[in-house]
Design a protein around this motif. Structure first.
Motif, mmCIF file in Angstrom:
data_model
loop_
_atom_site.group_PDB
_atom_site.id
_atom_site.type_symbol
_atom_site.label_atom_id
_atom_site.label_comp_id
_atom_site.label_asym_id
_atom_site.label_seq_id
_atom_site.Cartn_x
_atom_site.Cartn_y
_atom_site.Cartn_z
ATOM 1 N N UNK A 1 0.837 -1.205 0.000
ATOM 2 C CA UNK A 1 0.000 0.000 0.000
ATOM 3 C C UNK A 1 0.866 1.247 0.000
ATOM 4 N N UNK A 2 0.336 2.270 -0.632
ATOM 5 C CA UNK A 2 0.962 3.592 -0.610
ATOM 6 C C UNK A 2 0.129 4.464 0.322
ATOM 7 N N UNK A 3 0.770 5.001 1.354
ATOM 8 C CA UNK A 3 0.079 5.879 2.305
ATOM 9 C C UNK A 3 0.668 7.269 2.120
ATOM 10 N N UNK A 4 -0.128 8.166 1.538
ATOM 11 C CA UNK A 4 0.351 9.514 1.219
ATOM 12 C C UNK A 4 -0.338 10.613 2.010
ATOM 13 N N UNK A 5 -1.325 10.226 2.821
ATOM 14 C CA UNK A 5 -2.028 11.223 3.631
ATOM 15 C C UNK A 5 -2.582 10.547 4.873
ATOM 16 N N UNK A 6 -3.052 11.349 5.800
ATOM 17 C CA UNK A 6 -3.583 10.845 7.066
ATOM 18 C C UNK A 6 -5.000 10.315 6.886
ATOM 19 N N UNK A 7 -5.177 9.361 5.988
ATOM 20 C CA UNK A 7 -6.482 8.760 5.726
ATOM 21 C C UNK A 7 -6.660 7.517 6.593
ATOM 22 N N UNK A 8 -7.869 7.267 7.093
ATOM 23 C CA UNK A 8 -8.092 6.047 7.865
ATOM 24 C C UNK A 8 -7.944 4.814 6.976
ATOM 25 N N UNK A 9 -7.537 3.706 7.602
ATOM 26 C CA UNK A 9 -7.427 2.439 6.877
ATOM 27 C C UNK A 9 -8.821 1.883 6.597
ATOM 28 N N UNK A 10 -8.920 1.055 5.570
ATOM 29 C CA UNK A 10 -10.137 0.288 5.324
ATOM 30 C C UNK A 10 -10.273 -0.751 6.436
ATOM 31 N N UNK A 11 -11.522 -1.081 6.797
ATOM 32 C CA UNK A 11 -11.737 -2.126 7.791
ATOM 33 C C UNK A 11 -11.981 -3.451 7.078
ATOM 34 N N UNK A 12 -11.528 -4.526 7.711
ATOM 35 C CA UNK A 12 -11.692 -5.883 7.192
ATOM 36 C C UNK A 12 -12.117 -6.785 8.342
ATOM 37 N N UNK A 13 -13.418 -6.820 8.678
ATOM 38 C CA UNK A 13 -13.890 -7.678 9.767
ATOM 39 C C UNK A 13 -13.526 -9.142 9.532
#
Length: 183
Positions: free
Chosen positions: A43-55
């Motif tokens: 994954x590329x994390x370029x901003x303070x975005x929340x992660x997707x959830x995976x129940x």
């Protein structure tokens, strides 16, 4: 069967929540959508975005490059993902907020459906010939170069092992994604 997956063959796709980009390396079964047993991506994390959830999914994340970020899980537990190549495990249903420690980052992700298997990410360093564990479903070359009987690997390439060894060159570092089915 041994297979090399080149970094150039991992097209970008949006995160499940649409707030970032990931490059899927492999999943099992290969034709599964959200019902995978395991899935591996960068994954590329370029901003303070929340992660997707995976129940129902157990996750392991490993910083590959960049300054990293601070994860806040469910508004309580904080974890600094700022040390490269150190795995961190967390539950996929956790709400994860991110505070960037610097610029953009890339991270390796192993996701495993907890009712069907357990997963672990391990670091393998060179130089030398290494047999990978039998439960290793994928080797991701994080740094350097390596050789397999299927062909050479460069940083960013992945290899689905076949019982033969991998030859890591000087300075090479690889992540092993190991998955053990229940039962």
């Amino acid at each position: 069967m041994s297979r090399i997956i080149r970094a150039t063959d991992m097209p970008p796709q949006p995160w499940k929540n649409g707030m970032g980009v990931t490059r899927e390396i492999a999943r099992f079964p290969a034709d599964a959508s959200d019902d995978f047993v395991w899935r591996i991506s960068v994954a590329e994390v370029n901003s303070a975005s929340p992660f997707s959830t995976f129940p129902g999914i157990d996750r392991q994340i490993v910083l590959l490059d960049g300054a990293g970020f601070i994860m806040t899980l469910d508004g309580k537990q904080r974890h600094a993902l700022t040390m490269p190549l150190v795995p961190f495990a967390f539950a996929g249903e956790a709400w994860v907020d991110v505070e960037m420690a610097g610029g953009g980052t890339r991270d390796f992700n192993l996701m495993v459906r907890r009712t069907q298997a357990t997963g672990q990410v391990e670091l393998l360093t060179g130089p030398g010939s290494h047999l990978v564990p039998a439960d290793c479903v994928l080797l991701y070359l994080a740094q350097g170069t390596a050789d397999t009987l299927a062909g050479p690997l460069s940083a960013g390439d992945a290899w689905q092992p076949d019982g033969n060894p991998v030859e890591l060159h000087e300075g090479a570092k690889a992540l092993l994604a190991c998955v053990t089915p229940h039962g």
